[in-house]
Structures are given as structure tokens and as C-alpha cells.
Design a protein around this motif. Structure first.
Motif, PDB file in Angstrom:
ATOM      1  N   MET A   1       0.841  -1.193   0.000  1.00  0.00           N
ATOM      2  CA  MET A   1       0.000   0.000   0.000  1.00  0.00           C
ATOM      3  C   MET A   1       0.877   1.245   0.000  1.00  0.00           C
ATOM      4  N   ALA A   2       0.546   2.222  -0.848  1.00  0.00           N
ATOM      5  CA  ALA A   2       1.340   3.439  -0.958  1.00  0.00           C
ATOM      6  C   ALA A   2       1.208   4.274   0.310  1.00  0.00           C
ATOM      7  N   ALA A   3       2.317   4.907   0.704  1.00  0.00           N
ATOM      8  CA  ALA A   3       2.306   5.746   1.893  1.00  0.00           C
ATOM      9  C   ALA A   3       1.496   7.007   1.635  1.00  0.00           C
ATOM     10  N   SER A   4       0.924   7.569   2.674  1.00  0.00           N
ATOM     11  CA  SER A   4       0.129   8.792   2.543  1.00  0.00           C
ATOM     12  C   SER A   4       1.048   9.976   2.254  1.00  0.00           C
ATOM     13  N   PRO A   5       0.538  11.013   1.568  1.00  0.00           N
ATOM     14  CA  PRO A   5       1.362  12.194   1.288  1.00  0.00           C
ATOM     15  C   PRO A   5       1.922  12.831   2.566  1.00  0.00           C
ATOM     16  N   ALA A   6       1.135  12.811   3.640  1.00  0.00           N
ATOM     17  CA  ALA A   6       1.599  13.403   4.904  1.00  0.00           C
ATOM     18  C   ALA A   6       2.802  12.641   5.456  1.00  0.00           C
ATOM     19  N   PHE A   7       2.759  11.293   5.356  1.00  0.00           N
ATOM     20  CA  PHE A   7       3.877  10.479   5.841  1.00  0.00           C
ATOM     21  C   PHE A   7       5.119  10.725   4.999  1.00  0.00           C
ATOM     22  N   VAL A   8       4.957  10.810   3.677  1.00  0.00           N
ATOM     23  CA  VAL A   8       6.095  11.065   2.788  1.00  0.00           C
ATOM     24  C   VAL A   8       6.713  12.429   3.087  1.00  0.00           C
ATOM     25  N   PHE A  10       6.589  13.985   5.927  1.00  0.00           N
ATOM     26  CA  PHE A  10       7.273  13.838   7.220  1.00  0.00           C
ATOM     27  C   PHE A  10       8.650  13.189   7.030  1.00  0.00           C
ATOM     28  N   LEU A  11       8.721  12.161   6.178  1.00  0.00           N
ATOM     29  CA  LEU A  11       9.990  11.492   5.903  1.00  0.00           C
ATOM     30  C   LEU A  11      11.001  12.457   5.287  1.00  0.00           C
ATOM     31  N   ILE A  12      10.534  13.217   4.301  1.00  0.00           N
ATOM     32  CA  ILE A  12      11.416  14.170   3.619  1.00  0.00           C
ATOM     33  C   ILE A  12      11.946  15.210   4.598  1.00  0.00           C
ATOM     34  N   ALA A  13      11.040  15.773   5.418  1.00  0.00           N
ATOM     35  CA  ALA A  13      11.448  16.788   6.402  1.00  0.00           C
ATOM     36  C   ALA A  13      12.419  16.190   7.422  1.00  0.00           C
ATOM     37  N   SER A  14      12.146  14.955   7.857  1.00  0.00           N
ATOM     38  CA  SER A  14      13.018  14.297   8.840  1.00  0.00           C
ATOM     39  C   SER A  14      14.411  14.062   8.268  1.00  0.00           C
ATOM     40  N   HIS A  15      14.462  13.545   7.027  1.00  0.00           N
ATOM     41  CA  HIS A  15      15.760  13.258   6.405  1.00  0.00           C
ATOM     42  C   HIS A  15      16.563  14.537   6.200  1.00  0.00           C
ATOM     43  N   MET A  16      15.898  15.596   5.744  1.00  0.00           N
ATOM     44  CA  MET A  16      16.603  16.853   5.505  1.00  0.00           C
ATOM     45  C   MET A  16      17.091  17.468   6.813  1.00  0.00           C
ATOM     46  N   THR A 235      23.556   6.513  11.622  1.00  0.00           N
ATOM     47  CA  THR A 235      22.594   5.410  11.495  1.00  0.00           C
ATOM     48  C   THR A 235      21.220   5.949  11.124  1.00  0.00           C
ATOM     49  N   ALA A 236      20.838   7.055  11.771  1.00  0.00           N
ATOM     50  CA  ALA A 236      19.525   7.656  11.510  1.00  0.00           C
ATOM     51  C   ALA A 236      19.409   8.151  10.069  1.00  0.00           C
ATOM     52  N   ILE A 237      20.457   8.825   9.579  1.00  0.00           N
ATOM     53  CA  ILE A 237      20.388   9.378   8.220  1.00  0.00           C
ATOM     54  C   ILE A 237      20.389   8.265   7.176  1.00  0.00           C
ATOM     55  N   SER A 238      21.111   7.180   7.454  1.00  0.00           N
ATOM     56  CA  SER A 238      21.126   6.041   6.532  1.00  0.00           C
ATOM     57  C   SER A 238      19.753   5.373   6.483  1.00  0.00           C
ATOM     58  N   PHE A 239      19.165   5.153   7.664  1.00  0.00           N
ATOM     59  CA  PHE A 239      17.842   4.535   7.745  1.00  0.00           C
ATOM     60  C   PHE A 239      16.792   5.399   7.048  1.00  0.00           C
ATOM     61  N   LEU A 240      16.795   6.706   7.342  1.00  0.00           N
ATOM     62  CA  LEU A 240      15.813   7.606   6.742  1.00  0.00           C
ATOM     63  C   LEU A 240      16.024   7.737   5.233  1.00  0.00           C
ATOM     64  N   GLY A 241      17.289   7.644   4.799  1.00  0.00           N
ATOM     65  CA  GLY A 241      17.575   7.710   3.366  1.00  0.00           C
ATOM     66  C   GLY A 241      16.931   6.556   2.613  1.00  0.00           C
TER      67      GLY A 241
END
Length: 303
Positions: A1-8, A10-16, A235-241
């Protein structure tokens, strides 16, 4: 199932965010321990070890080591090594403005690779126009500062542009070749990066530099604490990447890196000692607006 736009989002903001703070952490670590390859070895090696232990303890879902999977991730580690090395050489032989401006051009190469190799829908006119704004703004900032400086070696800058374009494509291809957990990918990536960087540390004779730093008292509690924190952040940046690349295209991932660099220039312009020209700041705003328009255009194209 595709992730919701809000989750994506959040992922982008977290990684950056993690990526930006990792840059600050690395600067602090390298200011006290100027042995870049050894620091990287500690970061990826400790990450691989921690994930292996947590996987064995069944606290995280970490894929068991398999030689065939390791062979696949070797190419990802090799691409990462090429990216890190070409970035260092580009910054050595050119100013930051030149590197950032040329780096944005790599988005178009990645977009073509997305279409040809990963079967991603081709850019529509609005998406292409938005990426042109991103790149055009970065080039405008570069020109507002006087353009290329004397002694610039464009060979290394173009090499960095090429590796930056290829890295997310290579990573996506490796990810598609094996069904794995995100923690498993993080484990393999850090383990193979550790293995492939060991010869580099030996060639550079950084063991002698570390011994010299110990004798000078530079390897102290503060330096080691910062190093340990950077290992956790790595570790966090690799996982989020990997989590991001699971949910966005290689082009979007490349764009995220470019936006991070542009935001760094904006902050430096606002807080740094040397103020950027007005037209340079306007050009950076154009780039950021283009990044926002690209996200909206791709969202509408996918709808």
C-alpha cells in the motif's frame, strides 16, 4: 500500500533535518579529529555492529548476512565512496557556489535515469519547468557572486555532478533487486561501506595521524562524545535515506539534497560574515519556490 502524502512529507522533512544537523556534527568532529576517513569508518562500522546486535537480539528486523546480497550492496557502497571522494575533491578545487550550481544540473540526469531505468513516469511540462527554476536559481546565485573563480578545476566538479546523479539510481536498483527490511538495507549499506573504505584509510596512513592526535591530547572526552553522537546520527540518516527512497523517486531524492545545500547557502547568507548580493538571495528564493512547485506538480501528475 502506498504511503500517505503526509507520511512522505514527514519522511522528507526528517531526512533533511537529520542531514543538516549531521553536517554540523561532522564539522565539529573533524575540527577536533581531522581524520575524515577514520571518522567515517567509525560511523558506518559502529552502525553495522549495533544493527547486527539488535537484529540478533530480535529487537529490530535486520536481514541476516548473505553473500549474494552483500555482492549487490557492494555497488551501492562503491557509488557512495565515489560520491564522497568526488565531493571532497570538487570542494578542494572550486568554491561552494560553483559546486552547488553545477550539482543542481544533476537532477535532470537523474530524472532521465528514473524514466529509462526505473520506469518512473516522465516529467511533464510543469515538473520540468519547476526543476529549471531550481537549477536556474542556483546558477543565478553563482553568477551574482562573480561566477567561476580562477583556478577552478571543472573536471572534479563535473565528476561530482555525475556521481550525484548516479547515486540515487544505483541505490534504487539495488533496493529493487532484493526484498529487504529498511533496517536490513541500512545494515548492509554500512557494513559494505566500512569494508570498502578500509583500504582508503590504510593508503592515507591515517593510523599515524590518529597516533599523533592521541599524543597531542586531541582524542579527549569531548571529541569522543561528538564522534559517538555522529555515529548514532549516521545510522539515523542512513535509515531515513532508504525509507525515503522506498517512497519517493530518485529524482525527488536528488532534489532533496540540492534543496538542503541551497538552504545552507541561505542560512550562511543570513548569519555569515559575508553577505550575499541581493540578486543572489533572490535567485536562491527562486530555487526554493521551484522545489515547492516541483513537489506540487508531481503530486498532481500522479493523481
Amino acid at each position: 500500500m502506498a504511503a500517505s502524502p503526509a507520511f512522505v512529507l514527514f519522511l522528507i522533512a526528517s531526512h533533511m533535518t537529520v542531514s543538516s544537523t549531521m553536517l554540523v556534527l561532522n564539522k565539529a568532529v573533524l575540527a577536533r579529529l581531522p581524520v575524515a576517513t577514520t571518522v567515517l569508518l567509525f560511523q558506518v562500522g559502529s552502525s553495522a555492529l549495533i544493527l547486527w546486535v539488535l537484529g540478533k537480539a530480535k529487537l529490530l528486523q535486520v536481514d541476516a548476512f548473505e553473500f549474494q546480497t552483500a555482492k549487490a550492496f557492494f555497488w551501492n557502497a562503491a557509488a557512495f565512496m565515489a560520491l564522497i571522494y568526488s565531493n571532497a575533491k570538487a570542494l578542494q578545487h572550486a568554491n561552494v557556489e560553483t559546486v552547488v550550481a553545477v550539482r543542481t544540473l544533476s537532477i535532470f540526469v537523474t530524472a532521465y535515469g528514473d524514466f529509462r531505468l526505473l520506469s518512473v513516469k516522465a516529467l511533464d511540462a510543469k515538473s520540468f519547468g519547476a526543476l529549471c527554476m531550481v537549477s536556474g536559481g542556483a546558477v543565478g546565485y553563482f553568477l551574482s557572486g562573480g561566477g567561476m573563480k580562477e583556478g577552478t578545476n571543472m573536471g572534479w566538479v563535473l565528476a561530482y555532478c555525475a556521481t550525484n546523479a548516479a547515486y540515487p539510481i544505483v541505490t534504487k536498483l539495488v533496493m529493487m533487486s532484493r526484498a529487504m527490511t529498511t533496517w536490513g538495507r541500512t545494515y548492509y549499506n554500512n557494513l559494505l561501506t566500512f569494508i570498502i573504505f578500509i583500504p582508503a584509510a590504510l593508503i592515507l596512513r591515517e593510523d599515524q595521524k590518529v597516533t599523533s592526535l592521541q599524543e597531542d591530547g586531541a582524542v579527549n572526552t569531548v571529541a569522543l562524545s561528538l564522534l559517538a553522537l555522529s555515529c548514532l546520527w549516521g545510522t539515523a540518516i542512513s535509515f531515513l535515506g532508504f525509507l525515503c527512497l522506498d517512497n519517493v523517486s530518485a529524482t525527488t531524492f536528488n532534489l532533496m539534497g540540492n534543496v538542503n545545500k541551497i538552504l545552507t547557502l541561505v542560512v550562511n547568507g543570513l548569519l555569515g560574515d559575508s553577505r550575499s548580493p541581493l540578486m543572489g538571495n533572490v535567485a536562491l528564493v527562486v530555487s526554493l519556490v521551484g522545489a515547492g512547485l516541483y513537489g506540487e506538480a508531481r503530486r498532481r501528475q500522479a493523481a
